[in-house]
Scaffold this motif. Structure first.
Motif, PDB file in Angstrom:
ATOM      1  N   ARG A  30      -5.099   1.978   9.428  1.00 52.97           N
ATOM      2  CA  ARG A  30      -3.728   2.168   8.960  1.00 52.97           C
ATOM      3  C   ARG A  30      -2.965   0.837   8.958  1.00 52.97           C
ATOM      4  O   ARG A  30      -2.299   0.486   7.982  1.00 52.97           O
ATOM      5  N   ASP A  31      -3.068   0.077  10.055  1.00 51.62           N
ATOM      6  CA  ASP A  31      -2.297  -1.157  10.172  1.00 51.62           C
ATOM      7  C   ASP A  31      -2.715  -2.189   9.127  1.00 51.62           C
ATOM      8  O   ASP A  31      -1.862  -2.902   8.578  1.00 51.62           O
ATOM      9  N   LEU A  32      -4.016  -2.273   8.829  1.00 51.09           N
ATOM     10  CA  LEU A  32      -4.473  -3.212   7.805  1.00 51.09           C
ATOM     11  C   LEU A  32      -3.883  -2.834   6.445  1.00 51.09           C
ATOM     12  O   LEU A  32      -3.414  -3.705   5.700  1.00 51.09           O
ATOM     13  N   PHE A  33      -3.888  -1.559   6.129  1.00 50.13           N
ATOM     14  CA  PHE A  33      -3.339  -1.130   4.850  1.00 50.13           C
ATOM     15  C   PHE A  33      -1.859  -1.475   4.757  1.00 50.13           C
ATOM     16  O   PHE A  33      -1.391  -2.011   3.736  1.00 50.13           O
ATOM     17  N   LEU A  34      -1.109  -1.177   5.804  1.00 49.65           N
ATOM     18  CA  LEU A  34       0.322  -1.460   5.783  1.00 49.65           C
ATOM     19  C   LEU A  34       0.598  -2.964   5.694  1.00 49.65           C
ATOM     20  O   LEU A  34       1.540  -3.393   5.027  1.00 49.65           O
ATOM     21  N   ASP A  35      -0.237  -3.771   6.345  1.00 48.86           N
ATOM     22  CA  ASP A  35      -0.083  -5.224   6.266  1.00 48.86           C
ATOM     23  C   ASP A  35      -0.328  -5.718   4.840  1.00 48.86           C
ATOM     24  O   ASP A  35       0.402  -6.589   4.340  1.00 48.86           O
ATOM     25  N   THR A  61      -0.765  10.797   8.026  1.00 53.16           N
ATOM     26  CA  THR A  61      -0.807  10.538   6.581  1.00 53.16           C
ATOM     27  C   THR A  61       0.579  10.694   5.965  1.00 53.16           C
ATOM     28  O   THR A  61       1.012   9.861   5.147  1.00 53.16           O
ATOM     29  N   MET A  62       1.295  11.737   6.354  1.00 55.67           N
ATOM     30  CA  MET A  62       2.637  11.961   5.814  1.00 55.67           C
ATOM     31  C   MET A  62       3.579  10.827   6.215  1.00 55.67           C
ATOM     32  O   MET A  62       4.416  10.380   5.405  1.00 55.67           O
ATOM     33  N   ARG A  63       3.452  10.334   7.433  1.00 53.80           N
ATOM     34  CA  ARG A  63       4.300   9.223   7.867  1.00 53.80           C
ATOM     35  C   ARG A  63       3.980   7.944   7.097  1.00 53.80           C
ATOM     36  O   ARG A  63       4.870   7.158   6.769  1.00 53.80           O
ATOM     37  N   LEU A  64       2.675   7.721   6.812  1.00 51.64           N
ATOM     38  CA  LEU A  64       2.312   6.542   6.021  1.00 51.64           C
ATOM     39  C   LEU A  64       2.911   6.625   4.622  1.00 51.64           C
ATOM     40  O   LEU A  64       3.453   5.631   4.108  1.00 51.64           O
ATOM     41  N   ILE A  65       2.839   7.785   4.006  1.00 51.22           N
ATOM     42  CA  ILE A  65       3.427   7.959   2.675  1.00 51.22           C
ATOM     43  C   ILE A  65       4.928   7.691   2.716  1.00 51.22           C
ATOM     44  O   ILE A  65       5.485   6.995   1.856  1.00 51.22           O
ATOM     45  N   ASP A  66       5.574   8.227   3.728  1.00 55.05           N
ATOM     46  CA  ASP A  66       7.019   8.039   3.871  1.00 55.05           C
ATOM     47  C   ASP A  66       7.364   6.562   4.072  1.00 55.05           C
ATOM     48  O   ASP A  66       8.362   6.055   3.544  1.00 55.05           O
ATOM     49  N   GLN A  67       6.520   5.852   4.830  1.00 57.76           N
ATOM     50  CA  GLN A  67       6.780   4.452   5.122  1.00 57.76           C
ATOM     51  C   GLN A  67       6.554   3.560   3.916  1.00 57.76           C
ATOM     52  O   GLN A  67       7.341   2.633   3.657  1.00 57.76           O
ATOM     53  N   VAL A  68       5.505   3.825   3.142  1.00 56.06           N
ATOM     54  CA  VAL A  68       5.149   2.949   2.024  1.00 56.06           C
ATOM     55  C   VAL A  68       5.997   3.251   0.794  1.00 56.06           C
ATOM     56  O   VAL A  68       6.582   2.354   0.180  1.00 56.06           O
ATOM     57  N   GLY A  69       6.077   4.511   0.405  1.00 56.43           N
ATOM     58  CA  GLY A  69       6.750   4.875  -0.837  1.00 56.43           C
ATOM     59  C   GLY A  69       5.853   4.585  -2.038  1.00 56.43           C
ATOM     60  O   GLY A  69       5.592   3.411  -2.333  1.00 56.43           O
ATOM     61  N   PHE A  70       5.369   5.626  -2.691  1.00 53.44           N
ATOM     62  CA  PHE A  70       4.439   5.460  -3.803  1.00 53.44           C
ATOM     63  C   PHE A  70       5.090   5.888  -5.113  1.00 53.44           C
ATOM     64  O   PHE A  70       5.809   6.884  -5.178  1.00 53.44           O
ATOM     65  N   ALA A  71       4.794   5.126  -6.162  1.00 47.21           N
ATOM     66  CA  ALA A  71       5.300   5.471  -7.488  1.00 47.21           C
ATOM     67  C   ALA A  71       4.520   6.631  -8.086  1.00 47.21           C
ATOM     68  O   ALA A  71       5.047   7.401  -8.891  1.00 47.21           O
ATOM     69  N   SER A  72       3.257   6.740  -7.704  1.00 44.67           N
ATOM     70  CA  SER A  72       2.406   7.830  -8.161  1.00 44.67           C
ATOM     71  C   SER A  72       1.209   7.898  -7.234  1.00 44.67           C
ATOM     72  O   SER A  72       0.976   6.977  -6.435  1.00 44.67           O
ATOM     73  N   ALA A  73       0.444   8.983  -7.339  1.00 40.24           N
ATOM     74  CA  ALA A  73      -0.735   9.119  -6.477  1.00 40.24           C
ATOM     75  C   ALA A  73      -1.609  10.252  -6.984  1.00 40.24           C
ATOM     76  O   ALA A  73      -1.153  11.150  -7.699  1.00 40.24           O
ATOM     77  N   PHE A  74      -2.875  10.199  -6.599  1.00 34.93           N
ATOM     78  CA  PHE A  74      -3.822  11.275  -6.828  1.00 34.93           C
ATOM     79  C   PHE A  74      -4.161  11.874  -5.469  1.00 34.93           C
ATOM     80  O   PHE A  74      -4.475  11.141  -4.526  1.00 34.93           O
TER      81      PHE A  74
END
Length: 474
Positions: free
Chosen positions: A310-315, A348-361
């Motif tokens: 998770r941390d690598l992705f957020l970085d 997973t829900m917290r990661l989505i909330d933190q990042v903010g996505f324009a779209s997703a599958f």
């Protein structure tokens, strides 16, 4: 120029091929190239299977029930083939792509009407396979028996199929796919790609640049670079050096006529510093990136063998947004992976909330035969998967609507690609890959046009055309 063949009595006979494409953009590219391979044999594209002499199903094996959908379609084609034979005509049926690679002879056993089974690494051999299928058909028509049925080629050849393909023919509305990498060495436990597409292979730099120039000459202003792990690209240059995706993007951006560059699908493990920097330094590289994360839980990511946490992705997300502040992110999510707890799903829900996505599958986990995930304990009940997917998609939908709404009032360049559902309407894509509908002349298709965005919706925007390129004006 007409696609014809000369019959035994000298008359001209048209041949038609219908190619149905399932799944990913790589399959779209492969279908286009199969059409290129068949064109010298006299095959023009048919709009429906009923119009065709040859039907190719280019299949995908990623999602649940993918192969059953193929068999259902094959049942309909079998009936069409039977009707044709009663009329003294024939229909050749080919199954290509990842289902063909995964199931091979099982396809012919379950559906003997299939003439050809060809994997994604061998479709350049379609002319030879068609000749062999026709030879077998002629022998059977003569009343002779043959051992086995169908013609199969699901090998992983030592030489690359790209070495045997003709130059690409035609471009769709100013945009073209360009395959630069195939296969996968990651072996995520839910995924069949390493088994159906083989090991990672990167095309040589010179071949890619040559194909890119051919596509631009044919009318492409936007190139989308394709690969199962596209940012793992490591192609050999003419001087023997190895180029990364970032170095390749720099070279492609220097080609006169390339206005837009995109790439998909990427893996977080392969987002290196040079590629992140390219997002801020190469104006042709569009401010949109599809970066699959699959889960926000470190425990589930480890079980998936994703090789990132998770941390690598957020970085990576933070570094990308520092390089390109207007970058829009898309991603893939799997819910209900074996052993996923409520706490894992909340991560997973917290990661989505933190990042903010324009779209997703987003998908419910489905067992793929032959993958390690299929044998894992603690499979999640279907009802719980459905509930989690609904909650996740609701959050992603809110973010997509908010992203679209944030662009309302802006004037942005839109590459128009097709006519819309309403008369006088055309549809295109913004730099952030949003669909835009506007009233405009079909002559604008294939051109980049300034459009003021006036309404934002869940999956699209409405716009007003502000300027018309001279070359598209009446």
């Amino acid at each position: 120029m007409k696609d014809v063949r000369t019959g035994s009595e000298g008359q001209c006979q048209r041949k038609r091929v219908f190619i149905r494409t399932y799944g990913c953009q790589m399959n779209v590219y492969d279908s286009d190239r199969m059409a290129d391979v068949l064109r010298p044999l006299g095959y023009a594209l048919a709009d429906t299977p009923e119009q065709a002499d040859l039907v190719v199903l280019n299949t995908c094996h990623i999602r649940e029930h993918a192969s059953e959908k193929v068999y259902s379609e094959l049942g309909r084609l079998r009936d069409t083939k039977t009707e044709r034979r009663a009329e003294g005509r024939d229909l050749t049926i080919a199954v290509a792509g990842c289902v063909a690679q995964a199931e091979g002879e099982e396809i012919v056993r379950r559906q003997p009407a299939v003439d050809i089974v060809v994997g994604p690494q061998a479709y350049h051999r379609l002319p030879e396979l068609l000749a062999e299928a026709e030879r077998k058909s002629a022998i059977r028509r003569a009343g002779k028996r043959l051992p086995g049925a169908g013609v199969l080629d699901t090998e992983f050849p030592a030489d690359s199929k790209f070495d045997h393909l003709p130059s690409p023919q035609g471009v769709r509305a100013g945009s073209a796919f360009l395959s630069i990498q195939e296969g996968c060495d990651k072996f995520c436990t839910f995924c069949v790609v390493p088994y159906t597409r083989g090991a990672e292979y990167s095309r040589p730099v010179a071949a890619i640049l040559t194909e890119a120039r051919q596509l631009v000459a044919a009318g492409a202003v936007e190139l989308t670079l394709l690969g199962q792990n596209v940012n793992a690209y490591h192609g050999e240059a003419a001087d023997g050096s190895t180029w990364s995706l970032a170095r390749l993007i720099l070279a492609l951006a220097e080609i006169d006529g390339v206005a837009r560059l995109r790439y998909t699908t990427s893996h977080p493990r392969d987002m290196d510093d040079d590629l992140i920097r390219a997002h801020g330094e190469v104006p042709q590289l569009m401010p949109y990136l599809h970066l699959p994360v699959q889960s926000g839980s470190d425990r589930i990511l480890e079980a998936m063998n994703r090789r990132h946490g998770r941390d690598l992705f957020l970085d990576i997300v933070d570094r990308l947004r520092r390089a390109r502040p207007d970058l829009a992110l898309s991603s893939d999510f799997i819910v209900g992976f074996p052993g996923e707890s409520d706490a894992d799903f909340d991560d997973t829900m917290r990661l989505i909330d933190q990042v903010g996505f324009a779209s997703a599958f987003s998908f419910k986990y489905s067992r793929r035969p032959g993958t390690p995930g299929a044998a894992l304990p603690d499979q999640i009940p279907e009802s719980l998967k459905s509930a989690r997917l609904a909650a996740l998609q609701a959050l992603l939908g809110q973010q997509a609507r908010a992203f679209n709404a944030s662009k309302v009032g802006a004037t942005v360049p839109v590459l128009f690609a097709e006519t819309g559902r309403k008369p006088g309407q055309i549809v295109g894509k913004t730099p952030w890959l949003q669909s835009v509908y506007a009233e405009g002349n079909a002559r604008l298709i294939g051109h980049i046009v300034d459009v003021r965005l006036i309404e934002g919706h869940a999956n699209s925007l409405a716009g007003e055309i502000m300027t018309v390129p001279c070359e598209a004006a009446a």
